[in-house]
Design an enzyme around this catalytic site. Structure first.
Site, PDB file in Angstrom:
ATOM      1  N   LYS A 285      59.825  42.100 -42.320  1.00  0.00           N
ATOM      2  CA  LYS A 285      59.358  41.154 -41.298  1.00  0.00           C
ATOM      3  C   LYS A 285      58.245  41.800 -40.490  1.00  0.00           C
ATOM      4  CE  LYS A 285      63.793  38.814 -40.655  1.00  0.00           C
ATOM      5  NZ  LYS A 285      64.809  38.363 -39.668  1.00  0.00           N
TER       6      LYS A 285
ATOM      7  N   GLU B  28      65.235  44.526 -42.719  1.00  0.00           N
ATOM      8  CA  GLU B  28      66.643  44.183 -42.470  1.00  0.00           C
ATOM      9  C   GLU B  28      67.327  43.870 -43.791  1.00  0.00           C
ATOM     10  OE1 GLU B  28      66.280  41.834 -38.153  1.00  0.00           O
ATOM     11  OE2 GLU B  28      66.556  40.702 -39.992  1.00  0.00           O
TER      12      GLU B  28
ATOM     13  N   GLU C  78      66.080  37.585 -33.068  1.00  0.00           N
ATOM     14  CA  GLU C  78      64.989  37.645 -32.099  1.00  0.00           C
ATOM     15  C   GLU C  78      65.308  36.859 -30.837  1.00  0.00           C
ATOM     16  OE1 GLU C  78      61.561  34.886 -33.805  1.00  0.00           O
ATOM     17  OE2 GLU C  78      62.257  36.224 -35.373  1.00  0.00           O
TER      18      GLU C  78
ATOM     19  N   ARG D 153      61.178  31.353 -23.517  1.00  0.00           N
ATOM     20  CA  ARG D 153      60.724  30.058 -22.976  1.00  0.00           C
ATOM     21  C   ARG D 153      61.870  29.046 -22.951  1.00  0.00           C
ATOM     22  NH1 ARG D 153      59.597  30.308 -28.530  1.00  0.00           N
ATOM     23  NH2 ARG D 153      60.754  28.674 -29.636  1.00  0.00           N
TER      24      ARG D 153
ATOM     25  N   VAL E 189      62.664  23.474 -27.336  1.00  0.00           N
ATOM     26  CA  VAL E 189      62.679  22.042 -27.656  1.00  0.00           C
ATOM     27  C   VAL E 189      64.111  21.499 -27.557  1.00  0.00           C
ATOM     28  CG1 VAL E 189      62.276  20.332 -29.480  1.00  0.00           C
ATOM     29  CG2 VAL E 189      60.674  22.240 -29.188  1.00  0.00           C
TER      30      VAL E 189
HETATM   31  C1  MV4 Z   1      66.339  36.367 -42.021  1.00  0.00           C
HETATM   32  C2  MV4 Z   1      66.947  35.647 -43.076  1.00  0.00           C
HETATM   33  C3  MV4 Z   1      67.855  36.310 -43.866  1.00  0.00           C
HETATM   34  N1  MV4 Z   1      68.141  37.605 -43.628  1.00  0.00           N
HETATM   35  N2  MV4 Z   1      66.656  37.655 -41.824  1.00  0.00           N
HETATM   36  C4  MV4 Z   1      63.295  32.985 -40.640  1.00  0.00           C
HETATM   37  C5  MV4 Z   1      62.731  32.735 -39.293  1.00  0.00           C
HETATM   38  C6  MV4 Z   1      62.889  34.005 -38.535  1.00  0.00           C
HETATM   39  N3  MV4 Z   1      63.159  33.704 -37.152  1.00  0.00           N
HETATM   40  C7  MV4 Z   1      64.005  34.702 -39.198  1.00  0.00           C
HETATM   41  N4  MV4 Z   1      64.200  34.042 -40.465  1.00  0.00           N
HETATM   42  C8  MV4 Z   1      65.104  34.509 -41.357  1.00  0.00           C
HETATM   43  N5  MV4 Z   1      65.469  35.802 -41.190  1.00  0.00           N
HETATM   44  C9  MV4 Z   1      67.537  38.255 -42.639  1.00  0.00           C
HETATM   45  N6  MV4 Z   1      67.821  39.526 -42.417  1.00  0.00           N
HETATM   46  C10 MV4 Z   1      66.608  34.306 -43.244  1.00  0.00           C
HETATM   47  C11 MV4 Z   1      65.688  33.728 -42.391  1.00  0.00           C
HETATM   48  C12 MV4 Z   1      65.422  32.327 -42.591  1.00  0.00           C
HETATM   49  C13 MV4 Z   1      65.797  31.390 -41.630  1.00  0.00           C
HETATM   50  C14 MV4 Z   1      66.369  31.768 -40.417  1.00  0.00           C
HETATM   51  C15 MV4 Z   1      66.722  30.826 -39.485  1.00  0.00           C
HETATM   52  C16 MV4 Z   1      66.505  29.477 -39.754  1.00  0.00           C
HETATM   53  C17 MV4 Z   1      65.924  29.095 -40.915  1.00  0.00           C
HETATM   54  C18 MV4 Z   1      65.561  30.033 -41.880  1.00  0.00           C
HETATM   55  C19 MV4 Z   1      64.978  29.631 -43.079  1.00  0.00           C
HETATM   56  C20 MV4 Z   1      64.628  30.563 -44.021  1.00  0.00           C
HETATM   57  C21 MV4 Z   1      64.831  31.921 -43.767  1.00  0.00           C
END
Ligand code: MV4
Length: 450
Positions: free
Chosen positions: A158, A200, A288, A292, A295
């Site tokens: 990431k 991660e 994370e 803010r 929505v």
């Molecule tokens: C991830 C994950 C799987 N494993 N981290 C996508 C948005 C960002 N805020 C973090 N995201 C993800 N992080 C790990 N370690 C899968 C996603 C992710 C996801 C997360 C939340 C809502 C929708 C998503 C759609 C695809 C991937």
């Protein structure tokens, strides 16, 4: 309390902030682009200032123009809403320098949370669970290979300056790592001007669950339960609810207590949202934090009875949480929000134009947050969210029943909207059973419509 606030936003959230100001007896100043002359946030504000041409970069994102408007109108504070300048630490710093209160955390805390890798370390220190992963920024492919070996495949790279899903790469074996490392690094450098990456453990089918927090300037932090946000497509949420069907009172309290000590330690002030992934075992892992108002804040308002936007303003004015919140916060019933976007419901392409007919549903347990109206024009320049339909019920079944009938009674003609899509989701057996994850919409859209 503030006498006058500038609302540095447009659309439904500008109106939402305007409502809060009116209820608090604060005068409000709207800013608008040339495309928004006839917008409701302009009509209902006490004063309105045109700050530039339609494109956001030349109007709502133009910091000198926004600050000039604040100075001309002589406001005490600026509410940034969501998106636009809401998480821009430089803007918060310019507000400070101009002696206008930015309604949000300090620029330093905004920067900390904006660097995802640093936020991860801060949460870990306070005992908030994080996923196994790298420590610090990964310098090169060899370091990435070492971390991946330690963490175990699959892993995800990431961007530290990223968030919201941009600049991520999933890596399933060592042989594809070098290529994907390079791709993620150059994408992050191009998108954010910073190629820093961290790693991660990758969760295959997570649920996205986030905690709402409120923190005052006197070191008090409260958590207001969670929202379930797994129903999304390409990192755009479509539907959110509170509480999450997978949450237990024990887990809610355990995470809430850790967040309270972490955010007190950091000196966090404002409303805030802490995002987690829930794995197949039901464990939560921090990913994370957003500094803010979000929505989807209304679903938390519906179950807690707390006005989050008024709380933000009162916190920024120096009030204590003890004076803002009831002694005991009780969570009542269940709430769901459907995002109504001006988009084609299957193709998801934007659909701008004039609304020729508009009927909002109402009745018990129904709330609509919108700035749309009959004969109103949806300009092509901005986010496609035009309304949020929120329902509340004694339990999830009642909230769904109210949503189904409210969606039937919601008429928008002249443009395409996601209303038909939401009507279909309401009838889906997996959705109704609460059985879904972040891949739900992929499966849903691949299946032939009923
Ligand atoms: C991830 C994950 C799987 N494993 N981290 C996508 C948005 C960002 N805020 C973090 N995201 C993800 N992080 C790990 N370690 C899968 C996603 C992710 C996801 C997360 C939340 C809502 C929708 C998503 C759609 C695809 C991937």
């Amino acid at each position: 309390m503030f006498k006058k606030i500038l609302i540095a936003n447009r659309g439904e959230i500008a109106l939402r902030v305007l409502c809060a100001c009116k209820e608090l007896g604060i005068r409000c100043v709207a800013i608008y682009s040339e495309a928004d002359r006839n917008a409701l946030h302009v009509r209902f504000a006490d004063e309105a200032i045109c700050i530039g041409p339609p494109r956001s970069a030349e109007s709502y994102l133009n910091i000198p123009a926004v600050i000039s408007a604040a100075e001309i109108a002589n406001v005490d504070a600026i509410h940034p809403g969501y998106g636009l300048l809401s998480e821009n630490a430089n803007f918060a710093e310019v507000c400070d320098a101009s002696h206008v209160k930015f309604i949000g955390p300090s620029p330093d805390v905004m920067r900390l949370m904006g660097e995802k890798e640093k936020a991860r370390v801060a949460m870990k220190k306070a005992g908030v669970p994080i996923l196994p992963g790298s420590e610090g920024v990964i310098q090169n492919e060899d370091e990435a290979l070492e971390w991946a070996k330690e963490v175990g495949y699959p892993v995800i790279l990431k961007a530290s300056a990223g968030g919201g899903g941009r600049g991520m790469r999933v890596i399933r074996s060592a042989d594809e790592l070098p290529r994907l490392f390079q791709a993620a690094q150059s994408e992050a450098a191009a998108a954010f001007g910073n190629g820093d990456l961290y790693m991660e453990k990758f969760i295959e089918r997570p649920r996205h669950i986030e905690f709402q927090v409120l923190a005052d300037q006197h070191g008090h932090v409260t958590t207001l339960g969670e929202r379930e946000c797994s129903i999304q497509r390409r990192h755009q949420k479509l539907l959110e609810e509170s509480p999450s069907v997978r949450m237990t009172p024990e887990l809610r309290k355990q995470i809430g207590d850790k967040l309270q000590s972490c955010l007190t330690e950091i000196g966090y002030v404002n409303a805030g949202t802490v995002e987690f992934l829930m794995d197949e075992d039901g464990s939560l892992h921090f990913i994370e934090m957003n500094t803010r108002i979000q929505v989807e804040h209304p679903v938390t308002e519906m179950v807690t009875g707390i006005d989050l936007v008024k709380s933000q303003i009162r916190i920024a004015a120096g009030e204590k949480l003890s004076g803002i919140l009831p002694e005991k916060i009780e969570m009542r019933g269940h709430s769901i929000e459907c995002r109504i976007n001006a988009e084609h419901p299957e193709k998801f392409t934007p659909s701008a134009g004039k609304i020729t007919a508009f009927n909002m549903p109402g009745g018990t347990g129904v709330r609509v947050d919108t700035a749309a109206y009959t004969e109103g024009v949806i300009p092509p320049y901005y986010d496609s969210l035009i309304a949020k339909l929120i329902t509340h019920g004694r339990d999830r079944d009642e909230a769904i029943a109210r949503m189904s009938r409210a969606l039937e009674m919601f008429i928008v003609e002249g443009i395409h909207t996601t209303i038909p899509l939401h009507r279909r989701i309401m009838t889906n057996p997996d959705f109704r059973a609460g059985e879904f994850d972040t891949k739900f919409m992929e499966r849903f859209l691949a299946a032939p419509p009923m």
